[in-house]
Design an enzyme around this catalytic site. Structure first.
Site, PDB file in Angstrom:
ATOM      1  CB  CYS A  43      15.869  10.460  -5.553  1.00  0.00           C
ATOM      2  SG  CYS A  43      14.635   9.983  -4.319  1.00  0.00           S
ATOM      3  CB  CYS A  48      11.293   9.332  -5.705  1.00  0.00           C
ATOM      4  SG  CYS A  48      13.060   9.337  -5.443  1.00  0.00           S
ATOM      5  CE  LYS A  51       7.722   9.816  -9.139  1.00  0.00           C
ATOM      6  NZ  LYS A  51       8.383   8.841 -10.018  1.00  0.00           N
ATOM      7  CE1 TYR A 179       9.822   5.758 -11.360  1.00  0.00           C
ATOM      8  CE2 TYR A 179      10.651   4.095 -12.862  1.00  0.00           C
ATOM      9  CZ  TYR A 179      10.861   5.194 -12.066  1.00  0.00           C
ATOM     10  OH  TYR A 179      12.111   5.742 -11.963  1.00  0.00           O
ATOM     11  CD  GLU A 183       5.359   6.877  -9.719  1.00  0.00           C
ATOM     12  OE1 GLU A 183       5.572   5.968  -8.882  1.00  0.00           O
ATOM     13  OE2 GLU A 183       6.244   7.680 -10.070  1.00  0.00           O
ATOM     14  CG  HIS A 437     -11.337  -7.163  11.613  1.00  0.00           C
ATOM     15  ND1 HIS A 437     -11.560  -7.248  10.258  1.00  0.00           N
ATOM     16  CD2 HIS A 437     -12.521  -6.812  12.184  1.00  0.00           C
ATOM     17  CE1 HIS A 437     -12.832  -6.983  10.022  1.00  0.00           C
ATOM     18  NE2 HIS A 437     -13.426  -6.709  11.171  1.00  0.00           N
ATOM     19  CD  GLU A 442      -8.933  -7.871   8.291  1.00  0.00           C
ATOM     20  OE1 GLU A 442      -9.145  -8.849   9.012  1.00  0.00           O
ATOM     21  OE2 GLU A 442      -9.633  -6.835   8.278  1.00  0.00           O
TER      22      GLU A 442
END
Length: 448
Positions: A43, A48, A51, A179, A183, A437, A442
Site C-alpha cells: 500500500c 494505494c 497510486k 480496480y 485506476e 445545499h 445532499e
C-alpha cells in the site's frame, strides 16, 4: 514455557504486519519483524498511496480544461513533466517509509531487513542463515501482481513497475478489468496515453453494482478509452522498434508501446516454508480461523496473504485484532460485513453493502432509490458527465442494505454514509435529515 528468542516474530512489514508488531510490542511483547524490501508494504510503497498521488496529478488534466469556464486564463496546451510527478511521488513514499520505520523503532520492535522463511512451528531462518525462534509467528507477507502464462509475457509490466517508468507510453494496453486496471487506465489516459483495456470476460469491476460499473464503462468509452472484451492472451511479440504486438482471442492484434498486467494478485507464500511446517494453503493463501490462526497452533496470518478481503484497512484491523487478542488480553475478531470500498477511477466510484442483485437474492423484497444528475461543477464546465447515486433498501423494513455511487469525490462522501449503513439506518432516517445545499452529498437524502 519454552525459551524463545521472541514472543512474536512477524514476517512482512506491510500494513497488517506493522500494526500487529507495534500493538503487540506496546502490550509488552518482545517483537521482531523481518522485511526483505521496504517497511510499509504494498500500500505505502507500490500501491494505494503512490497510486492515489498519481491520480491527483492526472486529475489536473481535466481541472485545467474546466478552469477556463470559471474564468481562469489557462493556455490551450499545458506542458506536463512526468518525471517531476514521478519523483515527487517517490519522495513522498520515502517519507512515509521512514515514518513507518520510526514508529516500529519507537515501540521497541526489532526490524530485520532480510527475507525470513518458516522452518517449523516456532522457528524461522533469515537470508544470512541465522535461525530465530518465537512463541508465535505471524505471516503478513501480502501478495504480488499475477502475470499471465503466455509467450512474451516477460515484455509486460505490472503495477509495481508503473511508478518507476522513465517516460509515459503513447499507447498502452492494460490487461484486466478490476480496480487496479481501471485506476491506471484513468491515470494513463489523463496524462496523454491512448489506453486499451483488455479483459477475458464481458464484465468490468465484478462485485460492484451493475448500474455503477456500467456508468463508468460508458464514461470511459466517451473519453476515448478502448475495450477489448472476451479476449485472452495468445502471445506478445516485441518488434525491433520496441513496440509490442498483442495477439488475443476474438480480436485483431493490437500494437502498443507498453503492456501492463492488472489481472489479480497472488499471495506471497511460495518458498516461504509454510507447507513444510504444516500450514494449510488454499490456492496459495493461508487458511485461517476468525482469530487469524492457521492450521498450526503457533502460526498466524493477516492481510492479503489470507486472500479474504484484499484491502489495506482490513489488514490493519486484522493485525490490531491479533495483537489485542494474544497480547492485550482483549479478544477481538474482525467484522467483515459492510466494508466500504472505492475505485479511484475517472470519475471515482464507491460502494458499501449489498448490490441490487445481491439484495434481491438474499432478501427477495427490496426497494431501490437513485439520483442521476450532473454535478454543478460539470454543468458550468460544460462537461457532459453524470453522477449516479443508488440506495438499496430492505423492502419490509426500509433498512439501507447497500449504497453505491459514481461521481466526483464519492469515496469521500461514502466514508461517512457507510457509517449509517453499518449502523442499520433506514431510508426514512435519511429522508428526515435536512439536505446540505448546494452539495453533491445532499442527493443522499433526496433520492426518489
Amino acid at each position: 514455557m519454552a525459551d524463545y528468542d521472541y514472543d512474536l516474530f512477524v514476517i512482512g512489514a506491510g500494513s497488517g504486519g506493522t500494526r500487529a508488531s507495534r500493538v503487540a510490542a506496546a502490550h509488552g511483547a518482545k517483537v521482531a519483524v523481518a522485511e526483505e524490501y521496504r517497511v510499509g508494504g504494498a500500500c505505502v510503497i507500490r500501491g494505494c498511496v503512490p497510486k492515489k498521488l498519481l491520480i491527483y496529478g492526472a486529475h489536473f488534466a481535466e481541472d485545467l480544461k474546466d478552469a477556463k469556464r470559471f474564468g481562469w486564463q489557462v493556455p490551450d496546451q499545458c506542458d506536463f513533466d512526468w518525471k517531476t510527478l514521478r519523483d515527487n511521488v517517490l519522495e513522498e513514499v520515502d517519507r512515509i517509509n521512514g515514518a513507518y520505520t520510526q514508529t516500529l523503532e519507537t515501540h521497541g520492535v526489532e526490524i530485520i531487513h532480510q527475507r525470513a522463511t518458516v522452518t517449523g512451528p516456532n522457528s524461522v531462518r533469515l537470508a544470512d542463515g541465522t535461525e530465530k525462534t518465537a512463541a508465535r509467528i505471524l505471516i503478513a507477507v501480502g501478495a504480488h501482481p499475477a502475470v499471465p502464462d503466455c509467450p512474451g509475457a516477460e515484455h509486460g509490466i505490472t503495477s509495481n513497475e508503473a511508478f518507476h517508468l522513465d517516460a509515459l507510453p503513447k499507447r498502452i494496453l492494460i490487461a484486466g478489468a478490476g480496480y487496479i486496471a481501471n485506476e491506471f487506465a484513468g491515470i494513463f489516459h489523463q496524462l496523454g496515453s491512448h489506453v486499451t483495456i483488455m479483459n477475458r470476460t464481458q464484465d468490468i469491476l465484478r462485485g460492484y453494482d451493475l448500474s455503477i460499473r456500467d456508468r463508468l464503462l460508458q464514461i470511459s468509452m466517451m473519453k476515448g478509452l478502448e475495450f477489448k472484451f472476451d479476449a485472452n492472451f495468445e502471445r506478445l511479440d516485441k518488434g525491433e522498434d520496441g513496440c509490442l504486438t498483442v495477439h488475443m482471442s476474438n480480436h485483431e492484434p493490437v500494437t502498443v508501446d507498453m503492456v501492463m498486467f492488472a489481472t489479480g494478485r497472488v499471495p506471497n507464500t511460495e518458498g516461504l516454508g509454510l507447507e513444510e511446517a504444516g500450514v494449510t494453503l488454499e490456492k496459495g493463501a493461508v487458511v485461517v480461523d476468525d482469530q487469524n490462526r492457521s492450521s498450526v497452533e503457533s502460526i498466524f496470518a493477516v492481510g492479503d496473504v489470507t486472500n479474504r478481503v484484499q484491502l489495506t484497512p482490513v489488514a490493519i484491523r486484522e493485525g490490531q485484532a491479533f495483537a489485542d487478542t494474544f497480547y492485550g488480553d482483549k479478544p477481538t475478531t474482525v467484522d467483515y460485513t459492510n466494508i466500504p470500498a472505492a475505485v479511484f477511477s475517472h470519475p471515482p466510484m464507491a460502494g458499501v453493502g449489498m448490490t441490487e442483485s445481491e439484495a434481491k437474492q438474499k432478501l427477495g423484497s427490496i426497494r431501490v432509490y437513485s439520483s442521476d444528475f450532473r454535478p454543478m461543477k460539470n454543468v458550468l464546465a460544460g462537461r457532459n458527465e453524470r453522477a449516479l447515486y443508488k440506495m438499496v433498501c430492505d423492502g419490509e423494513t426500509g433498512r439501507i442494505v447497500g449504497l453505491h455511487m459514481i461521481g466526483p469525490d464519492v469515496p469521500e462522501i461514502l466514508q461517512a454514509a457507510a457509517i449509517a449503513v453499518k449502523a442499520g439506518l433506514t431510508k426514512a432516517q435519511f429522508d428526515d435529515t435536512v439536505a446540505l445545499h448546494p452539495t453533491m452529498a445532499e442527493e443522499l437524502v433526496l433520492m426518489k
